[in-house]
Design an enzyme around this catalytic site. Structure first.
Site, PDB file in Angstrom:
ATOM      1  N   ASP A 277       0.868  -1.180   0.000  1.00 23.53           N
ATOM      2  CA  ASP A 277       0.000   0.000   0.000  1.00 23.53           C
ATOM      3  C   ASP A 277       0.903   1.227   0.000  1.00 23.53           C
ATOM      4  O   ASP A 277       1.368   1.679   1.055  1.00 23.53           O
ATOM      5  CB  ASP A 277      -0.904  -0.022   1.240  1.00 23.53           C
ATOM      6  CG  ASP A 277      -1.885   1.153   1.256  1.00 23.53           C
ATOM      7  OD1 ASP A 277      -1.618   2.168   0.582  1.00 23.53           O
ATOM      8  OD2 ASP A 277      -2.909   1.048   1.951  1.00 23.53           O
ATOM      9  N   HIS A 375      19.737  12.023 -16.489  1.00 19.07           N
ATOM     10  CA  HIS A 375      18.296  11.970 -16.648  1.00 19.07           C
ATOM     11  C   HIS A 375      17.903  12.114 -18.109  1.00 19.07           C
ATOM     12  O   HIS A 375      17.078  11.382 -18.620  1.00 19.07           O
ATOM     13  CB  HIS A 375      17.685  13.145 -15.865  1.00 19.07           C
ATOM     14  CG  HIS A 375      16.671  12.711 -14.868  1.00 19.07           C
ATOM     15  ND1 HIS A 375      15.353  12.927 -15.038  1.00 19.07           N
ATOM     16  CD2 HIS A 375      16.800  12.064 -13.703  1.00 19.07           C
ATOM     17  CE1 HIS A 375      14.695  12.449 -14.013  1.00 19.07           C
ATOM     18  NE2 HIS A 375      15.560  11.918 -13.183  1.00 19.07           N
TER      19      HIS A 375
END
Ligand code: NAD
Length: 425
Positions: A277, A375
């Site tokens: 969760d 990135h």
């Protein structure tokens, strides 16, 4: 687009029928409807029972972070997420941590808090002592709800009571302290909180409203540490840069949000892969980061006497191996096998180490070359794909954009046209 979002009886229909309605209402093509229908490794009927109004599935890439050594044991770490660079950064950081001792992680045990809110209590302080006097009975009632958990050594272990001043006047909050074993524990704790509520009302003379777990799981912490040798991370200058970066996050919530987001890049990716969760993990992390009244970093970074970098992460980690998607999702089950963890606390410890590794990797990149270079390399491939590149064209277009320092959708489109013409010619 649909004219109305009121789809009468939608929830009662079989998945296929729901999809038909959706397709018509939103003008999906056959191809788009087919993509949505694909539940991947999750059998359709399992998906249909996990949440409501299911129409299909949604897939993330699954990557494996390498090099992790945690408490002297090696792990291959499954990570599911959409963001480029994260898996590479984690693997790279874990490799650098190996130059010393890898990661050392401890935990405070799988302990969660269930809250019972009592309002309109005639004498709140008196009610508090009455509740504490009845502790044994309340814990007994709570434990009767979960003989399985109790037989495994878990269950409600303690009762905490506080009187809160609130917008609506004083209220009494009774807190069950529950060892949830290998379960994340929300269902187990909520069931206990509901079961003891009538008893709590009777003892306090008040009225119970909420009976629910707290996601500020500050009794379920992991503490991960790692030493990064200065020579393996680019020298003392990098060490200093990272310590300065940490000081920035400690002093400024605007920076701190991004600092902690970097940690969660790793934690959540492992969480998704292992069927956890992740909303509970996020809520726990950020509420814990604010526990002093100011939003703070979940890690600290210092330089030791030898000039090496020492990182420490401390955060709640409410995860489980029984219950929830960890049990029902076949990919989550396979990932837990890949990871080889045997208990919820071992999973929590691995996730703490990954969070620390991820934070180190981000800070190192930021404090040295800047984050964009690494990135953008991965990002450029995504831009190429979204501009229509397929097959070997993806890398060709990405490479050209990097060379030109123009990683943009419009340029990618031009390159796709140009390079595919060249290929055909
Ligand atoms: P669960 O109820 O499915 O499983 C827990 C139960 O498994 C225990 O109560 C116990 O009876 C049994 N069990 C068997 N072996 C065990 C072992 N070795 N250790 C511990 N228990 C064992 O699930 P849960 O973990 O109680 O609840 C998790 C789910 O609750 C998640 O799916 C979460 O999304 C959901 N949830 C979360 C929140 C929240 O975080 N605020 C609120 C409601 C529900």
């Amino acid at each position: 687009m649909t004219e109305t979002s009121e789809l009468q009886g939608f929830y009662r229909l079989p998945m296929e029928k729901r999809r038909e309605i959706l397709k018509k209402a939103t003008n999906l093509t056959d191809e788009e409807a087919g993509i949505i229908a694909n539940t991947g490794s999750l059998p359709g009927d399992v998906a249909d029972h996990m949440i409501e109004n299911v129409v299909g599935g949604y897939t993330y890439p699954l990557g494996i972070a390498t090099n992790f050594k945690i408490n002297g044991k090696d792990y291959l770490v499954p990570m599911a997420l959409e963001e480029p660079s994260v898996v590479a950064a984690a693997s790279n950081a874990a490799k650098m941590a190996r130059s010393k001792d890898g990661f050392r992680v401890t935990n405070t045990g799988p302990v969660m808090i269930g809250q019972i809110q009592v309002v309109s209590v005639p004498k709140p302080e008196e009610a508090k002592s009455k509740l504490l006097k009845s502790k044994a009975d309340i814990l007994k009632k709570a434990n009767e709800q979960d003989p399985m958990l109790v037989s495994l050594g878990g269950g409600a272990k303690d009762l905490n009571v506080k009187v809160l001043a609130s917008l609506k006047g004083p209220m009494v909050i009774a807190e069950l302290i529950v060892n949830t074993g290998d379960a994340m524990g929300a269902n187990a704790v909520n069931t206990m909180a509901e079961a003891v509520a009538p008893m709590v009302e009777q003892i306090t003379g008040g009225r119970v409203f909420l009976r629910i777990i707290s996601n500020l799981a500050d009794r379920r912490l992991v503490r991960a540490t790692a030493v990064f040798g200065k020579d393996s991370i680019g020298g003392e200058d990098v060490v200093d840069g990272i310590v300065y970066a940490y000081a920035f996050a400690d002093a400024d919530p605007y920076r701190c949000a991004t600092h902690n987001k970097g940690i969660m890049n790793g934690v959540i990716a492992v969480g998704i892969a292992c069927g956890q969760d992740i909303r509970a993990l996020e809520a726990g992390a950020h509420s814990y980061a604010s526990k002093t009244g100011r939003y703070k970093p979940l890690t600290t970074w210092e330089k030791n006497k030898e000039g090496d970098l020492v990182g420490v992460l401390e955060m709640p980690m409410a995860v489980g191996l029984v219950g929830g998607a960890a049990k029902t999702h076949p990919t989550a089950r396979a990932n837990i096998k890949i990871l080889g963890v045997k208990s919820a606390i071992e999973l929590a410890e691995v996730m703490g180490a990954v969070g620390l590794a991820q934070n180190f990797a981000a800070l190192r990149a930021l404090a040295s070359e800047g984050i964009q270079r690494g990135h953008m390399k991965l990002h450029s491939r995504n831009v190429a794909i979204s501009a229509g590149a397929t097959g070997e064209l993806v890398d060709l277009v990405a490479q050209r954009m990097i060379e030109e320092k123009k990683i943009r959708f419009d340029r990618a489109k031009e390159l796709v046209t140009e390079l595919s013409k060249q290929k055909m010619g």
